[in-house]
Every structure is written in structure tokens, then in C-alpha cells.
Design a protein around this motif. Sequence first.
Motif, short mmCIF file in Angstrom:
data_model
loop_
_atom_site.label_atom_id
_atom_site.label_comp_id
_atom_site.label_asym_id
_atom_site.label_seq_id
_atom_site.Cartn_x
_atom_site.Cartn_y
_atom_site.Cartn_z
N PRO A 95 35.05 39.22 51.77
CA PRO A 95 35.69 39.78 50.58
C PRO A 95 36.48 41.06 50.85
CG PRO A 95 33.46 39.07 50.06
CD PRO A 95 33.61 38.97 51.55
N ILE A 96 36.02 41.85 51.79
CA ILE A 96 36.71 43.10 52.10
C ILE A 96 38.09 42.82 52.68
CG2 ILE A 96 36.68 45.17 53.54
CD1 ILE A 96 33.65 45.17 53.29
N VAL A 97 38.16 41.85 53.59
CA VAL A 97 39.44 41.49 54.20
C VAL A 97 40.39 40.88 53.17
CG1 VAL A 97 40.56 40.02 55.92
CG2 VAL A 97 38.43 41.20 56.49
N LEU A 98 39.86 39.98 52.35
CA LEU A 98 40.70 39.34 51.34
C LEU A 98 41.21 40.37 50.34
CD1 LEU A 98 41.93 36.77 50.21
CD2 LEU A 98 39.82 36.39 48.92
N ALA A 99 40.37 41.30 49.94
CA ALA A 99 40.80 42.35 49.02
C ALA A 99 41.92 43.20 49.64
CB ALA A 99 39.62 43.24 48.64
N GLU A 100 41.81 43.47 50.91
CA GLU A 100 42.85 44.23 51.61
C GLU A 100 44.16 43.47 51.62
OE1 GLU A 100 44.63 47.33 53.72
OE2 GLU A 100 42.62 47.30 52.84
N ALA A 109 41.86 44.58 34.80
CA ALA A 109 42.81 44.41 35.90
C ALA A 109 44.16 45.05 35.62
CB ALA A 109 43.00 42.92 36.20
N HIS A 110 44.47 45.29 34.36
CA HIS A 110 45.76 45.89 34.03
C HIS A 110 45.82 47.37 34.38
CE1 HIS A 110 47.53 42.42 31.99
NE2 HIS A 110 46.32 42.17 31.51
N HIS A 111 44.66 48.02 34.47
CA HIS A 111 44.65 49.46 34.74
C HIS A 111 43.51 49.84 35.68
CE1 HIS A 111 47.52 49.81 31.44
NE2 HIS A 111 46.69 49.11 30.70
N PRO A 112 43.47 49.26 36.89
CA PRO A 112 42.39 49.61 37.81
C PRO A 112 42.63 50.98 38.45
CG PRO A 112 43.92 48.14 38.89
CD PRO A 112 44.42 48.29 37.47
N LEU A 113 41.55 51.69 38.69
CA LEU A 113 41.68 52.98 39.36
C LEU A 113 42.00 52.79 40.83
CD1 LEU A 113 38.70 54.94 37.74
CD2 LEU A 113 41.14 55.09 37.19
N ASN A 114 41.43 51.73 41.43
CA ASN A 114 41.64 51.45 42.85
C ASN A 114 41.71 49.93 43.02
OD1 ASN A 114 41.05 50.83 45.68
ND2 ASN A 114 40.58 53.01 45.90
N PRO A 115 42.90 49.36 43.21
CA PRO A 115 43.03 47.90 43.29
C PRO A 115 42.14 47.26 44.35
CG PRO A 115 45.18 48.92 43.05
CD PRO A 115 44.21 50.03 43.28
N ARG A 116 42.05 47.88 45.52
CA ARG A 116 41.26 47.27 46.59
C ARG A 116 39.78 47.22 46.22
NH1 ARG A 116 38.40 49.36 50.61
NH2 ARG A 116 39.24 51.44 50.25
N LEU A 117 39.24 48.33 45.70
CA LEU A 117 37.83 48.34 45.31
C LEU A 117 37.58 47.39 44.13
CD1 LEU A 117 36.94 52.14 45.61
CD2 LEU A 117 36.44 50.29 47.22
N PHE A 118 38.55 47.30 43.24
CA PHE A 118 38.45 46.37 42.12
C PHE A 118 38.28 44.94 42.62
CE2 PHE A 118 40.62 43.31 39.40
CZ PHE A 118 40.04 43.52 38.16
N LEU A 119 39.12 44.55 43.60
CA LEU A 119 39.05 43.20 44.14
C LEU A 119 37.78 42.98 44.94
CD1 LEU A 119 42.75 42.63 45.28
CD2 LEU A 119 41.59 41.56 43.35
N GLU A 120 37.37 43.98 45.69
CA GLU A 120 36.14 43.84 46.46
C GLU A 120 34.95 43.54 45.55
OE1 GLU A 120 35.42 47.20 48.92
OE2 GLU A 120 37.23 46.93 50.15
#
Length: 357
Positions: A255-260, A326-337
Motif C-alpha cells: 500500500p505504501i508504494v501504491l500510494a506513492e 478525498a476532496h480536501h485531504p491534508l496529505n494525499p499520500r497518507l490519505f491513500l495509505e
Amino acid sequence: MLTQDSASLGHALLLRGRQGIGKLVFARQLAKFWLCEKPSIEGYACENCRSCGWFEQGGHPDFRLIEPEALMAMAGSSENSSSEGGADAGMGAEMEPLADFAGEPGGSKSKKKPSKQITVAQVRDIADFINISSHQNGYKVVLIHPAETMNPAAANALLKNLEEPPPLTLFVLVTHHAQHLLPTLRSRCRQIPMPAPDPATATAWLAQQGVKDPATCLASAGYAPLAALEFNDDDYLARHEAFIRQISAPGNFNPIVLAEEMQKLDLPTLVNWLQKWCYDLMSFCTTGKIRYHLDMLATIKSLASEIDPRALAAYLRTLNATRRLAHHPLNPRLFLEEMLFSYVMSIAPASSGPNQA
């Protein structure tokens, strides 16, 4: 009918329905018809008068389109939210953009991102337009799309106009999510449900547009034909396939790689992809059928045999809230992780977990 009974039009219409079925195109054709100097009895604009020419050129003096700046930027239109012509009504106009509007990596941080909301300033800017006589002594039309992107101040400003509508002014609100509109706004509009076309008709139309494997694309897009056109784009298709390929092997992907890899894409789109995938898993668990990923039945069948439906159902419920965030995430990568780790845990056997290698 909307093109034959002007007395029953009222002053505001709310076109509601699934995203990607052509509501905006329909709304623009309605506006063009109402403004046409010589409309046909069949309900079409003549395409030859001055009014139709102005409309097609994006300069009709009696028409205003209000959209978020981000959507207007995607459509290649003017940044002025009250421009007379508005954004293009092309097939992608109802789609959520795949690319984020954060700009290129390394760009200036001071550059302001186009807003994804309709602001109160945009609504207030139409005050002069709706309170003066029309150029052609007929209707003036204000088209708002998507209406649910109005922020609270904008929605309340519009409400004042709907409570005391100026004469011969028509407001047309196009929404993908009517439940997100103020109840007072909905109550002041004539609501028009917009059905999706039947799959056979939509598949035939997609084939005419040159879409490869139109039936599969239509299913992947939730049976919304305009949304299915996205899958005819090689870049979009490659990213979608890469995302699905990895989440369909939860014991092997990181998940970390995919989020990146995915953090710079439009996050609501990614959440929607995951929602559709989880829906198919849940549907197969309960009914033995799938809706979206017709070409991955064998993979879904294999995964579903190991899934606890209760855990997956609970995760599907959380995805609804996740999409709003998802429209206003503070950190997109951490959100996806967080989203992807939760997904793996929801479908993996209790003894399994995501690969941390």
C-alpha cells in the motif's frame, strides 16, 4: 415536456442523476432551445439564427454558466466564472478530472490552485445579469453545474434569487448528488430525474465513438456512457488497470508504494475505483454476480472465497465518508495509505496482512 409547455417550466429546474450520463449536454441544449429565435416544434434549436450562433461561439448575452474554476480550467474555458459562454459541453465535461490541479512538482507554491467549489462571489456576480432586461426580450438562462459544489455561502446567495425570481429568468441546476444540496434549494426547483440510457443503447453509442470493447468499458464506468469514454484514453486506462491489478492481489502489493505512485491523481476518482472494486467483491459474496469488472470474474471469485462479508460491508460504509474527505485531504499520500491498508485488512484472512517488504 420542457420544450413544449413553457407555462409549467417555473423559474428553476433541477436535473439530477448519475454522473456521466449527459445531464450537462442536455441542459445546454435546453438553454439553447429556450434562447433560439426559431425553435422547431420537435423541441430543437434551429442552429441557424443569431442566437444559436452566439450560443455556439460562447458569447450569448442572455446565458450564463457557473462552474468551479477547476472544472472550467479543465475544459479550457475562461477563468472568469461568469463568462458568457462558459465551459465547453464536450463529453468530458461531467467527469471528475483525473489529474490533480496542484500543478507540476517543483512549481511555485504561491500559485493558487483553481477552486473546486462554486463560490459566493460567482453567484453574486450574476446579480446585474438577472436584474436587467434580456437582450432578445425573452428568457435569460443561468446554468449551474455541478450544483452540489456550491459552498454554503454560495448556496444561500442562490436561495435568495430563487425565493424572489426575476421575471423571464430560468435557473437550471445540474447535480450528480442531489442529496448534498440544501433542502430549501431542492424545494424551490422543479426536479427532473435523468435516467441512464439502457446498456444496449449506450454500448452501441460507445462503439460509434470508436471505444474498444465498449461493453467492458461501460460496465467499468458504472454504466454511464460519457464516463466510459475515459477508458478510451490510453493514459487513463493504463492507470486504472495498474490500480486494479495491484488491489486485486492484496497479499502481494504494498500500500505504501501504491500510494506513492497514485498520490498525484484525482483522489475522488481513486476512491471511486476502489468503491466499484469492493462493490463487485461484496456482490459476488452475496449474489454470485458482479457489475463493474466483467473481465475479472475469475479473480473476484477467488478473492471472494476468502472474504468475511461483514468486514467488507463495514469497509464499504467507511468508503462513503472517505470519498467526501478525498476532496480536501491534508496529505494525499497518507490519505491513500490509510485507505489502502484498511482495504487489505478488510478482505484478508485474519492471519494475513499487507506485504511490508
